[in-house]
Write a protein that holds these residues in place. Structure first.
Motif, mmCIF file in Angstrom:
data_model
loop_
_atom_site.group_PDB
_atom_site.id
_atom_site.type_symbol
_atom_site.label_atom_id
_atom_site.label_comp_id
_atom_site.label_asym_id
_atom_site.label_seq_id
_atom_site.Cartn_x
_atom_site.Cartn_y
_atom_site.Cartn_z
ATOM 1 N N ASP A 346 0.934 -1.190 -0.163
ATOM 2 C CA ASP A 346 0.009 0.247 -0.035
ATOM 3 C C ASP A 346 1.078 1.128 0.023
ATOM 4 N N TRP A 347 1.967 1.158 0.892
ATOM 5 C CA TRP A 347 2.867 2.297 0.926
ATOM 6 C C TRP A 347 3.642 2.777 -0.471
ATOM 7 N N LEU A 348 3.926 1.474 -1.090
ATOM 8 C CA LEU A 348 4.582 1.616 -2.395
ATOM 9 C C LEU A 348 3.576 2.323 -3.491
ATOM 10 N N PHE A 349 2.318 2.342 -3.456
ATOM 11 C CA PHE A 349 1.313 3.138 -4.115
ATOM 12 C C PHE A 349 1.638 4.330 -4.106
ATOM 13 N N TYR A 350 1.881 4.977 -2.745
ATOM 14 C CA TYR A 350 2.069 6.192 -2.559
ATOM 15 C C TYR A 350 3.559 6.608 -3.305
ATOM 16 N N TRP A 351 4.484 5.763 -3.138
ATOM 17 C CA TRP A 351 5.806 6.249 -3.872
ATOM 18 C C TRP A 351 5.593 5.965 -5.420
ATOM 19 N N GLU A 352 4.919 5.083 -5.934
ATOM 20 C CA GLU A 352 4.923 5.204 -7.388
ATOM 21 C C GLU A 352 4.072 6.259 -7.900
ATOM 22 N N HIS A 353 3.075 6.657 -7.290
ATOM 23 C CA HIS A 353 2.280 7.665 -7.869
ATOM 24 C C HIS A 353 2.179 9.019 -7.104
ATOM 25 N N GLY A 354 2.558 9.017 -5.834
ATOM 26 C CA GLY A 354 2.706 10.445 -5.079
ATOM 27 C C GLY A 354 4.155 10.906 -5.078
ATOM 28 N N GLY A 355 4.867 10.101 -5.131
ATOM 29 C CA GLY A 355 6.364 10.568 -4.966
ATOM 30 C C GLY A 355 6.930 10.282 -3.686
ATOM 31 N N GLU A 356 8.243 10.775 -3.499
ATOM 32 C CA GLU A 356 9.043 10.405 -2.351
ATOM 33 C C GLU A 356 8.338 11.161 -1.094
ATOM 34 N N ASP A 357 7.927 12.368 -1.149
ATOM 35 C CA ASP A 357 7.049 13.128 -0.026
ATOM 36 C C ASP A 357 6.152 12.395 0.107
ATOM 37 N N ALA A 358 5.183 11.990 -0.795
ATOM 38 C CA ALA A 358 4.087 11.328 -0.414
ATOM 39 C C ALA A 358 4.333 9.976 0.428
ATOM 40 N N TYR A 359 5.265 9.343 -0.061
ATOM 41 C CA TYR A 359 5.677 7.853 0.516
ATOM 42 C C TYR A 359 5.900 8.330 2.077
ATOM 43 N N PHE A 360 6.716 8.903 2.374
ATOM 44 C CA PHE A 360 7.575 9.157 3.757
ATOM 45 C C PHE A 360 6.453 9.809 4.670
ATOM 46 N N GLU A 361 5.327 10.680 4.146
ATOM 47 C CA GLU A 361 4.146 11.092 4.777
ATOM 48 C C GLU A 361 3.420 10.046 5.181
ATOM 49 N N LYS A 362 3.133 8.968 4.237
ATOM 50 C CA LYS A 362 2.214 8.012 4.718
ATOM 51 C C LYS A 362 2.968 6.881 5.395
ATOM 52 N N VAL A 363 4.287 6.775 5.485
ATOM 53 C CA VAL A 363 5.093 5.939 6.426
ATOM 54 C C VAL A 363 5.163 6.601 7.702
ATOM 55 N N THR A 364 5.114 7.863 7.909
ATOM 56 C CA THR A 364 5.182 8.481 9.165
ATOM 57 C C THR A 364 3.853 8.366 9.876
ATOM 58 N N ALA A 365 2.791 8.761 9.127
ATOM 59 C CA ALA A 365 1.240 8.608 9.437
ATOM 60 C C ALA A 365 1.116 7.158 10.157
ATOM 61 N N GLU A 366 1.132 6.164 9.403
ATOM 62 C CA GLU A 366 1.047 4.851 9.791
ATOM 63 C C GLU A 366 1.707 4.332 10.964
ATOM 64 N N SER A 367 3.152 5.007 11.100
ATOM 65 C CA SER A 367 3.848 4.354 12.097
ATOM 66 C C SER A 367 3.575 4.875 13.364
ATOM 67 N N ARG A 368 2.884 6.137 13.629
ATOM 68 C CA ARG A 368 2.537 6.861 14.723
ATOM 69 C C ARG A 368 1.281 5.896 15.461
#
Length: 526
Positions: A346-368
């Motif tokens: 799921d996170w890789l979809f953000y990487w692929e289509h939203g770019g690096e910033d979207a990916y790391f924002e998603k990772v940070t949000a989920e890890s909380r």
């Protein structure tokens, strides 16, 4: 305004209901069930929406190295077993405590047919508290969905109901329903015929399949389909089934499904069931992975991400075709391999289509949301209830994210595809956590035992300590671990990767260094 809840939030909301499940499965396998293997199930059911019941038979084709005194299956007591046949003759059986014991006759038979029926168990909070969901659509037509990940196949058919058992030659599924209803199920639709006021649908898959992935959904649907161009070069049927009232939304759903399939293929490799189909069916509950016919009940909540549309539920369940359906665990203790790797997809979809910033924002949000209360890997011979908790998703995905940070993309991404493609792990073979960790270590040619042991089997986190030393010195360490981790450290001079552990490492910087600025690792950052 209705909030769009993410996967972890929904899981947390649903765990109280999980505790009230009536049925469970997994745990130590019954010794009597180690004496035979299931080759195929042939399920033939009449589905009666007005009565909310089923009746029919299941033929279990099996193989055993020696004559069996008892063929032990599971089937919930809510169903009445009418008779059991072997070699065309009725045989003795005992059905109690959700166990069906069959006493084989003296023959060379390798199959048994069980006739049964009754009222179906009603799902209280599907898919977490599963069963049958009987609803009506907006046009007052019957609409039935089935979910059984927490309960196993015994809530709808007699089976060797253990995660280590999959029919090696798949299933045949034949369903009889009142006209004008349709039944969407696993595999390929072989035939559709009419008999009086009933329709009969015959579905077949030759692939091995998890018990809880055997599935069927009843309704009056509108179908849309196309050919999917797989990265393997093969053309695969792709289809969506939606209620008549949602006919106008089907083309967009099909497009979203195609984008998700392409994204998964980029990172995980070719779709694992090309001889069947890629499909979703609209269900009266949120969703669930069911091999080649995923349940979809997310109300077409597509959100823009980059230049495409994203549906988190659809994408997540589709990811299970790789992790959960092709790569399957034999002990629920290792369920994180299903859920953690799929959540990372799921996170890789953000990487692929939203770019690096979207990916790391998603990772940070989920890890909380990770409480670090329970180990990702449960004790051996866990039941589904024992092993299923939110951290197999979120922390499991973070372990994979951390691996990416440690190994680097040039090793990490080929490693992921290599694991999925390895014939030792797919289809009829069961995997465990050690299979995965040993594969990663060998592929990367790196000793990762301490990393895996710490993050998969404990609830501890390394404590990040940064102390000022002199005018331009900083002592950095990770307390609470007896190994080192490669960690990015950012200073005014740039980013460097440093091996950090219990022993302090000196870093020169005017301002306090930023340790692990992209949050590749799970650290206690006091």
């Amino acid at each position: 305004m209705k909030k769009h809840l993410n996967l972890i939030t929904l899981l947390l909301f649903s765990f109280s209901a999980l505790q009230a499940q009536s049925w469970d499965w997994g745990g130590p396998i019954d010794p009597l069930q180690t004496k035979f293997k299931v080759v195929q199930y042939r399920l033939d059911l009449e589905i009666l929406p007005n009565e909310q019941s089923i009746r029919g038979s299941n033929t279990i084709v099996f193989e055993a190295k020696e004559k069996l005194d008892t063929l032990r299956l599971q089937l919930i007591d809510e169903y009445e077993v009418e008779k059991v046949l072997m070699d065309g003759k009725e045989v003795e059986f005992f059905h109690q405590n959700d166990v069906l014991d069959i006493l084989p006759i003296d023959c060379t038979c390798n199959e048994v047919e069980v006739f049964y029926g009754g009222k179906t168990p009603i799902a209280q909070n599907p898919p977490w508290k599963g069963g049958f969901t009987w609803e009506k659509d907006q046009l007052d037509n019957h609409w039935m969905g089935l979910s059984s990940q927490g309960e196993g196949a015994k809530i709808f058919m007699p089976a060797l109901d253990h995660p280590s058992s999959e029919p090696s030659e798949g299933v045949e599924l034949r369903f009889t329903v009142p006209k004008p209803y349709f039944v969407a199920a696993n595999g390929r639709l072989i035939s559709e015929k009419s008999e009086g006021d009933q329709s009969i649908y015959h579905w077949v898959t030759d692939y091995p399949i998890n018990n809880y992935n055997v599935n069927f959904t009843v309704g009056i649907f509108h179908g849309e389909e196309k050919w999917f161009e797989s990265s393997s070069g093969q053309q695969i049927p792709m289809m969506v089934y939606v209620l008549q009232e949602n006919k106008a939304k089907a083309p967009v759903l099909l497009s979203v499904l195609e984008e998700s399939a392409s994204t998964h293929e980029k990172y995980f490799g070719p779709y694992p069931f090309p001889e069947d189909k890629i499909a979703v069916v609209e269900t009266p509950y949120l969703g669930m992975e069911h091999q080649t016919i995923n349940a979809y009940g997310n109300n077409f909540q597509f959100v823009p991400l980059g230049d495409t549309q994203y549906d988190w539920l659809l994408h997540h369940e589709l990811g299970h075709e790789w992790f959960g359906n092709k790569i399957s665990v034999g002990d629920w203790a290792d369920m994180w391999i299903h859920e953690g790797l799929t959540a990372y997809g799921d996170w890789l979809f953000y990487w692929e289509h939203g770019g690096e910033d979207a990916y790391f924002e998603k990772v940070t949000a989920e890890s909380r949301h990770i409480p670090h209360d329970r180990p990702v890997v449960s004790r051996p011979n866990s039941t589904e209830k024992e092993a299923y908790h939110p951290e197999i998703y979120s922390k499991g995905a973070m372990v994979i994210h951390s691996l990416r940070g440690i190994l680097g993309d040039e090793v990490f991404f080929p490693m992921l595809k290599g694991f999925v493609a390895d014939e030792r792990f797919g289809y009829q073979n069961r995997v465990d956590t050690r299979d995965f960790t040993e594969f990663v270590k060998n592929y990367a040619e790196r000793d990762l035992d301490a990393f895996f042991d710490f993050y998969l089997y404990s609830t501890q986190l390394p404590e990040l300590v940064i102390k000022k030393k002199g005018k331009k010195g900083w002592a950095i360490s990770l307390k609470g671990i007896d190994f080192t981790l490669p960690v990015e450290v950012k200073t005014e001079a740039g980013v460097q990767k440093i091996e950090l552990g219990e022993k302090s490492v000196m870093v020169k910087a005017i301002e306090e260094p930023e340790v692990d600025p992209k949050a590749w690792l799970m650290l206690n950052r006091k």
